[in-house]
Write a protein that holds these residues in place. Structure first.
Motif, PDB file in Angstrom:
ATOM      1  N   ILE A  84      21.035  -8.708   4.662  1.00  0.00           N
ATOM      2  CA  ILE A  84      20.149  -7.595   3.946  1.00  0.00           C
ATOM      3  C   ILE A  84      20.197  -7.931   2.211  1.00  0.00           C
ATOM      4  O   ILE A  84      21.536  -8.272   2.199  1.00  0.00           O
ATOM      5  N   GLY A  85      19.166  -8.142   1.270  1.00  0.00           N
ATOM      6  CA  GLY A  85      19.737  -8.276  -0.087  1.00  0.00           C
ATOM      7  C   GLY A  85      19.587  -9.532  -0.403  1.00  0.00           C
ATOM      8  O   GLY A  85      18.670  -9.667  -1.063  1.00  0.00           O
ATOM      9  N   GLU A  86      19.354 -10.657   0.233  1.00  0.00           N
ATOM     10  CA  GLU A  86      19.160 -11.768  -0.309  1.00  0.00           C
ATOM     11  C   GLU A  86      17.546 -11.931  -0.574  1.00  0.00           C
ATOM     12  O   GLU A  86      16.822 -11.713   0.766  1.00  0.00           O
ATOM     13  N   THR A  87      17.130 -13.211  -1.279  1.00  0.00           N
ATOM     14  CA  THR A  87      15.700 -13.549  -1.228  1.00  0.00           C
ATOM     15  C   THR A  87      15.431 -13.510   0.206  1.00  0.00           C
ATOM     16  O   THR A  87      15.680 -14.564   0.617  1.00  0.00           O
ATOM     17  N   ALA A 101       0.471  -0.887  -0.320  1.00  0.00           N
ATOM     18  CA  ALA A 101       0.405  -0.123  -0.196  1.00  0.00           C
ATOM     19  C   ALA A 101       1.290   1.108   0.079  1.00  0.00           C
ATOM     20  O   ALA A 101       0.784   2.138  -0.725  1.00  0.00           O
ATOM     21  N   ILE A 102       1.932   1.301   0.877  1.00  0.00           N
ATOM     22  CA  ILE A 102       2.892   2.427   0.724  1.00  0.00           C
ATOM     23  C   ILE A 102       4.443   2.354   0.864  1.00  0.00           C
ATOM     24  O   ILE A 102       4.667   1.988  -0.102  1.00  0.00           O
ATOM     25  N   GLU A 103       4.636   1.293   2.116  1.00  0.00           N
ATOM     26  CA  GLU A 103       6.283   0.917   1.740  1.00  0.00           C
ATOM     27  C   GLU A 103       5.688  -0.509   0.746  1.00  0.00           C
ATOM     28  O   GLU A 103       5.587  -1.216   0.177  1.00  0.00           O
ATOM     29  N   TYR A 104       5.363  -1.551   2.016  1.00  0.00           N
ATOM     30  CA  TYR A 104       5.278  -3.347   1.924  1.00  0.00           C
ATOM     31  C   TYR A 104       4.385  -3.514   3.156  1.00  0.00           C
ATOM     32  O   TYR A 104       4.985  -3.408   4.479  1.00  0.00           O
ATOM     33  N   GLU A 105       2.731  -3.311   3.939  1.00  0.00           N
ATOM     34  CA  GLU A 105       2.317  -3.751   4.861  1.00  0.00           C
ATOM     35  C   GLU A 105       2.523  -5.035   4.919  1.00  0.00           C
ATOM     36  O   GLU A 105       1.402  -4.910   3.583  1.00  0.00           O
ATOM     37  N   ARG A 122      11.169   2.018   4.327  1.00  0.00           N
ATOM     38  CA  ARG A 122      12.984   1.987   2.947  1.00  0.00           C
ATOM     39  C   ARG A 122      13.221   2.972   2.371  1.00  0.00           C
ATOM     40  O   ARG A 122      12.908   3.939   2.288  1.00  0.00           O
ATOM     41  N   ASP A 123      14.669   2.799   2.642  1.00  0.00           N
ATOM     42  CA  ASP A 123      15.379   3.407   1.721  1.00  0.00           C
ATOM     43  C   ASP A 123      15.412   2.961   0.582  1.00  0.00           C
ATOM     44  O   ASP A 123      15.819   2.061  -0.214  1.00  0.00           O
ATOM     45  N   LYS A 124      16.188   3.808  -0.638  1.00  0.00           N
ATOM     46  CA  LYS A 124      16.260   4.232  -1.687  1.00  0.00           C
ATOM     47  C   LYS A 124      17.377   2.548  -1.744  1.00  0.00           C
ATOM     48  O   LYS A 124      18.566   2.617  -1.752  1.00  0.00           O
ATOM     49  N   GLY A 125      16.492   1.395  -2.647  1.00  0.00           N
ATOM     50  CA  GLY A 125      16.845   0.892  -3.035  1.00  0.00           C
ATOM     51  C   GLY A 125      16.869  -0.570  -1.992  1.00  0.00           C
ATOM     52  O   GLY A 125      17.613  -1.545  -2.681  1.00  0.00           O
ATOM     53  N   ARG A 126      16.097  -0.669  -1.111  1.00  0.00           N
ATOM     54  CA  ARG A 126      15.877  -1.679  -0.125  1.00  0.00           C
ATOM     55  C   ARG A 126      14.386  -2.213  -0.399  1.00  0.00           C
ATOM     56  O   ARG A 126      13.330  -1.349  -1.415  1.00  0.00           O
ATOM     57  N   THR A 127      14.417  -3.112  -0.200  1.00  0.00           N
ATOM     58  CA  THR A 127      12.973  -3.733  -0.081  1.00  0.00           C
ATOM     59  C   THR A 127      12.703  -3.713   1.351  1.00  0.00           C
ATOM     60  O   THR A 127      13.323  -3.633   2.426  1.00  0.00           O
TER      61      THR A 127
END
Length: 352
Positions: A326-329, A219-223, A270-275
């Motif tokens: 962080i960054g891993e699936t 919705a906004i980030e991922y809720e 979230r920071d840019k480029g992050r999930t």
């Protein structure tokens, strides 16, 4: 000119060495390096674990789309559970109440597009006999992410788009689903999260009269919200009550009063480029309607690691979980870790 080039080259090599060393140092400093004595890593690989009913063993995936192993907690002895037949890898493994094992996995695997094998179009549910006397038996249904398994009955729930529930029965020793009921649909959710996506998690002990599930949506980030549905009245409750945060339910305590949650409350944006999933740590949520949350792990401090996929032993004493980079699936783990709540409390009381 040649001298200048040599100097620049030397500087470049030095910077590369320093940068590379710094990165290696960061990754080498796992949170487990400074963990107290009540936290212990028991495997050097593995992910998505589950406790045996007697608390003596833990089942886990070697890796996503890999084999299933069991580790004896007291000794660390590993037993492969899926080496005796050919397969295309599994994405979930959970103990059933009779000791058999519920598996989720696809009949096919494409290394060029591995994600298809964990999709609800391909990931099927299977039952593997505890005695490993043969390959698993398909139940004839597909599943998105993980199913929910009762610790008291041969009852399971799973998601495709909606959430379904059924009992497992054995006909001449062959497992099958008795009757499939539709339990929750996205449109059944409360207004503030209507039509969010669904994912099953746990039957709520000690009575198995409620199913805890996850409603999630970008919705906004991922809720994500921690939800529950009463199996008799079909009343739906929002336990986390923060539709602007990511709170995903995981392992539940045996008294049914609390549940462990993967949450980003310490870093909601979230920071840019992050999930969103780069900011996960483990929290404990009260299931009394208060929405009270308590942070358990701090692996995500420094934004290098995260603690995920926690499950609680049936005596309530231990939490087993995995840690990831962080960054891993999502779901990737680097070993199974055990947290002893009793020893933790003893250490806290000794310091008072």
């Amino acid at each position: 000119m040649k001298a200048s080039i040599k100097v620049l080259t030397s500087i470049f090599l030095l910077l590369s060495f320093v940068t590379g060393s710094a990165q290696n140092t960061i990754l080498a400093k796992s949170p487990l390096d400074t963990m107290p004595s009540f936290v212990k890593k028991i495997t050097t690989f593995g992910e998505r674990c589950d406790w045996s009913l007697d608390g003596k063993k833990i089942i886990f995936l070697e890796k996503m789309y890999g084999d299933v192993f069991e580790v004896e907690v007291a000794t660390g002895i590993l037993t492969p559970l899926t080496h005796h037949f050919f397969h295309e890898g599994f994405v979930r493994a959970l103990y059933l109440s009779n000791g058999d094992i519920l598996l989720s996995g696809s009949k096919t695997f494409d290394a060029a597009n591995p994600g298809k094998s964990r999709s609800p179009e391909q990931a099927e549910l299977w039952v593997l006999k505890r005695d490993l006397s043969g390959p698993p038996t398909p139940l004839g249904v597909f599943c998105k992410e993980g199913p929910a398994v009762s610790r008291e009955q041969l009852k399971i729930a799973w998601t495709v788009d909606d959430i379904y529930m059924s009992d497992i029965v054995y006909d001449n020793g062959i497992p099958k689903l008795k009757q499939i009921d539709t339990l929750v649909r996205s449109k059944d959710l409360p207004k503030e999260i209507a039509n969010w996506r669904l994912e099953t998690q746990n039957f709520r002990p000690p009575y198995d009269d409620e199913l805890i599930f996850n409603a999630h949506f970008p919705a906004i980030e991922y809720e994500a919200e921690v939800m529950g549905i009463n199996l008799k009245t079909k009343k739906i409750i929002n336990y986390s009550q923060r539709p602007d945060r990511y709170d995903e339910p995981e392992g539940i305590f045996p008294d049914g009063k609390h549940i462990l949650v993967e949450s980003t409350r310490h870093h909601p944006k979230r920071d840019k480029g992050r999930t969103t999933w780069d900011y996960i740590d483990i929290y404990k949520l009260a299931l009394d309607g208060s929405a009270k949350m308590e942070r358990i792990t701090y692996f995500n401090e420094g934004l290098v690691y995260k603690a995920t996929n926690p499950v609680v032993s049936d005596d309530g004493r231990f939490m087993a979980f995995q840690y990831s980079v962080i960054g891993e699936t999502t779901g990737v783990g680097h070993g199974i870790v055990i947290w002893d709540f009793v020893k933790e409390n003893e250490m806290k009381n000794a310091k008072k």
